[in-house]
Enzyme design. Structure first.
Site, mmCIF file in Angstrom:
data_model
loop_
_atom_site.group_PDB
_atom_site.id
_atom_site.type_symbol
_atom_site.label_atom_id
_atom_site.label_comp_id
_atom_site.label_asym_id
_atom_site.label_seq_id
_atom_site.Cartn_x
_atom_site.Cartn_y
_atom_site.Cartn_z
ATOM 1 N N SER A 236 0.826 -1.213 0.000
ATOM 2 C CA SER A 236 0.000 0.000 0.000
ATOM 3 C C SER A 236 0.858 1.261 0.000
ATOM 4 O O SER A 236 2.015 1.249 0.442
ATOM 5 C CB SER A 236 -0.906 -0.002 1.228
ATOM 6 N N THR A 237 0.258 2.348 -0.431
ATOM 7 C CA THR A 237 0.999 3.610 -0.496
ATOM 8 C C THR A 237 1.414 4.125 0.889
ATOM 9 O O THR A 237 2.572 4.531 1.054
ATOM 10 C CB THR A 237 0.187 4.646 -1.300
ATOM 11 N N VAL A 239 2.227 2.493 3.651
ATOM 12 C CA VAL A 239 3.384 1.719 4.139
ATOM 13 C C VAL A 239 4.585 1.959 3.221
ATOM 14 O O VAL A 239 5.713 2.150 3.681
ATOM 15 C CB VAL A 239 3.042 0.207 4.235
ATOM 16 N N GLY A 240 4.332 1.993 1.915
ATOM 17 C CA GLY A 240 5.423 2.205 0.948
ATOM 18 C C GLY A 240 6.144 3.526 1.158
ATOM 19 O O GLY A 240 7.371 3.609 1.040
ATOM 20 N N GLU A 257 6.492 -0.534 -5.302
ATOM 21 C CA GLU A 257 5.299 -0.660 -6.159
ATOM 22 C C GLU A 257 4.067 -0.533 -5.285
ATOM 23 O O GLU A 257 3.861 -1.356 -4.392
ATOM 24 C CB GLU A 257 5.290 -2.029 -6.853
ATOM 25 N N CYS A 291 -3.797 -4.201 -7.818
ATOM 26 C CA CYS A 291 -3.352 -2.802 -7.806
ATOM 27 C C CYS A 291 -3.776 -2.076 -9.071
ATOM 28 O O CYS A 291 -4.013 -0.874 -9.062
ATOM 29 C CB CYS A 291 -1.842 -2.747 -7.638
HETATM 30 P P1 NAD Z 1 0.387 -3.422 2.940
HETATM 31 O O1 NAD Z 1 1.154 -2.176 2.647
HETATM 32 O O2 NAD Z 1 -0.498 -3.426 4.113
HETATM 33 O O3 NAD Z 1 1.406 -4.634 3.142
HETATM 34 C C1 NAD Z 1 2.351 -4.972 2.169
HETATM 35 C C2 NAD Z 1 3.497 -5.673 2.848
HETATM 36 O O4 NAD Z 1 4.138 -4.759 3.727
HETATM 37 C C3 NAD Z 1 3.067 -6.860 3.713
HETATM 38 O O5 NAD Z 1 4.026 -7.883 3.623
HETATM 39 C C4 NAD Z 1 3.068 -6.272 5.103
HETATM 40 O O6 NAD Z 1 3.288 -7.223 6.105
HETATM 41 C C5 NAD Z 1 4.259 -5.342 4.986
HETATM 42 N N1 NAD Z 1 4.307 -4.285 5.979
HETATM 43 C C6 NAD Z 1 3.287 -3.664 6.602
HETATM 44 N N2 NAD Z 1 3.779 -2.763 7.502
HETATM 45 C C7 NAD Z 1 5.121 -2.830 7.429
HETATM 46 C C8 NAD Z 1 6.193 -2.171 8.081
HETATM 47 N N3 NAD Z 1 5.973 -1.243 9.012
HETATM 48 N N4 NAD Z 1 7.464 -2.514 7.766
HETATM 49 C C9 NAD Z 1 7.692 -3.434 6.833
HETATM 50 N N5 NAD Z 1 6.734 -4.107 6.176
HETATM 51 C C10 NAD Z 1 5.463 -3.800 6.466
HETATM 52 O O7 NAD Z 1 -0.384 -3.794 1.609
HETATM 53 P P2 NAD Z 1 -1.333 -5.039 1.364
HETATM 54 O O8 NAD Z 1 -2.615 -4.765 2.054
HETATM 55 O O9 NAD Z 1 -0.632 -6.310 1.658
HETATM 56 O O10 NAD Z 1 -1.517 -4.990 -0.227
HETATM 57 C C11 NAD Z 1 -2.484 -4.225 -0.833
HETATM 58 C C12 NAD Z 1 -1.890 -2.941 -1.358
HETATM 59 O O11 NAD Z 1 -0.797 -3.232 -2.214
HETATM 60 C C13 NAD Z 1 -2.864 -2.161 -2.209
HETATM 61 O O12 NAD Z 1 -2.755 -0.789 -1.931
HETATM 62 C C14 NAD Z 1 -2.392 -2.452 -3.626
HETATM 63 O O13 NAD Z 1 -2.757 -1.486 -4.565
HETATM 64 C C15 NAD Z 1 -0.928 -2.542 -3.444
HETATM 65 N N6 NAD Z 1 -0.314 -3.322 -4.521
HETATM 66 C C16 NAD Z 1 0.500 -2.710 -5.427
HETATM 67 C C17 NAD Z 1 1.040 -3.423 -6.488
HETATM 68 C C18 NAD Z 1 1.920 -2.795 -7.518
HETATM 69 O O14 NAD Z 1 2.621 -3.516 -8.207
HETATM 70 N N7 NAD Z 1 1.928 -1.486 -7.682
HETATM 71 C C19 NAD Z 1 0.741 -4.777 -6.604
HETATM 72 C C20 NAD Z 1 -0.098 -5.358 -5.666
HETATM 73 C C21 NAD Z 1 -0.606 -4.634 -4.610
#
Ligand code: NAD
Length: 491
Positions: A236-237, A239-240, A257, A291
């Site tokens: 997700s944005t 966290v990213g 991503e 996504c």
């Molecule tokens: P998320 O950001 O909640 O989690 C993604 C990963 O980050 C997971 O492994 C999670 O455990 C980890 N994470 C969470 N907090 C963290 C931290 N503080 N430190 C390190 N790692 C941490 O996202 P999600 O709910 O798993 O996925 C859905 C999101 O991902 C949506 O917003 C979707 O659009 C996006 N996404 C983007 C793409 C792309 O290629 N652009 C592809 C798929 C999903």
């Protein structure tokens, strides 16, 4: 070895340095279709993460100096074993991830293709020869960076995990993977089983699983540890952004991503069958939890009514239910948090005047395919990512307005344009603020050798093919003087 009498697989432990290792505790892995515990997963923390990083660091010199054909052979072997175990993956993606059978099959095929494309990268160029003003032999050489930390999401656990590490590993980096806590097996420990069977040398690939509660501890170690040289993050944005900021503070490379709010733009000369099928697949594949899902369908006003009627009729046939049943295409959302997000956007929109023309029903984790009209830009659903089976349909008067409506979001991942006039669509594509654009197709597209990634708040960096080489290697300038360079006489 963890005790496991559940319907899921036998979980062997964390995978560190080629060994299955125990964690201090475990967490429940839930099947979102029935709410039952599917497996117990090791809950690791900073200590285990550090151990995995050290193993990857120690494995780096031998793996990176292995002849490129040998690394390619390992990647090909992984692909073969993956194919052999494809049904196990499909089963996991259905029961752990709530995906339909068809989505699992599609993912399984794409993953082995990813490993084969990564093998192909081993045979590609690793640099350039430059002219030199001193007549030197001057090269720009691509070298692997070292340990790469990979953090992957739950929605497409096979593709997004394999894409996160396969290219990086093929070119000589070593890996510590942390899959999502929602799909720790399909996106993590299953890969460990496959790579272990493929005989990947100890320490080259490691998997650490953690509950949501312990994830920040693991994530911090993965980024702060000086042995980790790069991060591949998909999620997700919010966290990213935090991950990118932390990487920036350490001056570490990262490929990030993130989310999207993608449009499908239907021009007035569109093939209606093509347009409604691209909208339906784009909006409702995997319950809209992609996504690149189509979240806004922008339709030229001349064909708006006809499109809406045919889109609603098509989407109304999609079957919702437990994905253990193959004919159910619209399964559950992954968890209650995601359902709450969808519900709050729907409530906000309806309260501000939006009209639900299809669906709207929510039953536990199951959300019916839903189509909304009369959406205005003050509604959350207009700009924020929904990540559920919900599509907004809005009309536009001309191409310039369609471009403005597409760009009216902080995201910029992908989009689609449907038109019989290829030149008109190509002209439009130049003005759309997205990393990817697909003409006469849905916004959902991925090919293993193509540059995948977003603009704006959808991320930085590119995955796929030779673009992954740029992402996961460092460029060094290496020269060799052949007597051409004269120093100033004073020296
Ligand atoms: P998320 O950001 O909640 O989690 C993604 C990963 O980050 C997971 O492994 C999670 O455990 C980890 N994470 C969470 N907090 C963290 C931290 N503080 N430190 C390190 N790692 C941490 O996202 P999600 O709910 O798993 O996925 C859905 C999101 O991902 C949506 O917003 C979707 O659009 C996006 N996404 C983007 C793409 C792309 O290629 N652009 C592809 C798929 C999903």
């Amino acid at each position: 070895m963890l005790d496991n009498n559940l319907s899921g697989p036998v979980i062997k432990g964390l995978y560190i340095d080629g060994q299955w290792q125990a964690a201090p505790s475990q967490f429940d892995d839930i099947n979102p279709s029935d709410g039952k515990i599917w497996a117990h997963i090791p809950d690791a923390g900073a200590v285990e993460t550090k151990r995995a990083i050290l193993a990857a660091h120690r494995a780096f010199p031998a793996w990176s100096s292995l002849r490129f054909q040998e690394r390619a052979r390992v990647m090909l072997k992984i692909a073969d074993i993956w194919d052999k175990r494809a049904q196990d993956f499909v089963n996991a993606a259905q029961h752990e991830g709530g995906g339909s059978y068809g989505k699992g099959m599609f993912e399984a095929g794409h993953v082995s293709e990813t490993f084969r494309a990564a093998a192909g990268l081993c045979y590609g160029s690793i640099g350039e020869i430059l002219p030199s003003q001193h007549g030197k032999f001057s090269t720009a050489l691509r070298v692997p960076t070292g340990v790469v930390g990979v953090i992957s999401p739950w929605n497409v656990p096979g593709i997004l995990t394999s894409r996160g590490f396969a290219f990086a590993m093929a070119i000589g980096n070593t890996i510590v993977l942390k899959p999502s806590e929602e799909t720790p097996y399909a996106g993590g420990l299953f890969f460990a089983e496959v790579l272990d069977e493929a005989g990947v040398p100890n320490g080259v690939f490691n998997v650490i699983t953690a509950s949501r509660g312990r994830t920040p501890e693991v994530g911090d170690e993965l980024i702060d540890n000086p042995f980790v040289k790069g991060i591949s993050f998909t999620g997700s944005t919010p966290v990213g952004r935090r991950i990118a900021a932390k990487c920036g503070a350490h001056l570490k490379k990262c490929c990030i991503e993130l989310g999207g709010k993608d449009s499908l733009i239907v021009l007035d000369d569109a093939d209606m069958e093509r347009a409604t099928s691209a909208a339906s697949f784009g909006a409702f594949f995997h319950q809209g939890q992609i996504c690149m899902s189509v979240e806004k369908v922008l339709v030229h006003e001349k064909i708006y009514e006809e499109f809406l009627q045919k889109f609603v009729a098509r989407a109304g046939k999609i079957k919702t239910g437990n994905t253990a049943e193959k004919s159910n295409v619209n399964g559950p959302l992954i968890n209650a948090k995601q359902v709450a997000r969808v519900k709050s956007q729907l409530d906000d929109a309806v309260q501000k005047g939006a009209k639900i023309v299809l669906g709207g029903g929510i039953n536990g984790l199951f959300v019916d395919p839903t189509i909304l009209t009369n959406v205005t830009s003050d509604m959350d659903i207009w700009r924020d990512e929904t990540f559920g089976p919900v599509a907004v349909v809005a009309s536009f008067r001309n191409d310039a307005e369609a471009i403005i409506l597409n760009n009216d979001t902080e995201y910029g991942l992908s989009c689609g344009i449907i038109s019989r006039n290829e030149q008109r669509a190509l002209d439009m594509s130049e003005h759309l603020e997205t990393g990817m654009c697909h003409i006469n197709c849905s916004s959902i597209n991925d090919e293993t050798h193509a540059p995948f990634g977003g603009s704006k708040a959808s991320g930085i960096g590119r995955h796929g093919g030779k673009w992954a080489m740029e992402t996961f290697s460092e460029t060094r300038w290496i020269t060799m003087d052949r007597g051409g360079r004269q120093y100033p006489p004073a020296f």
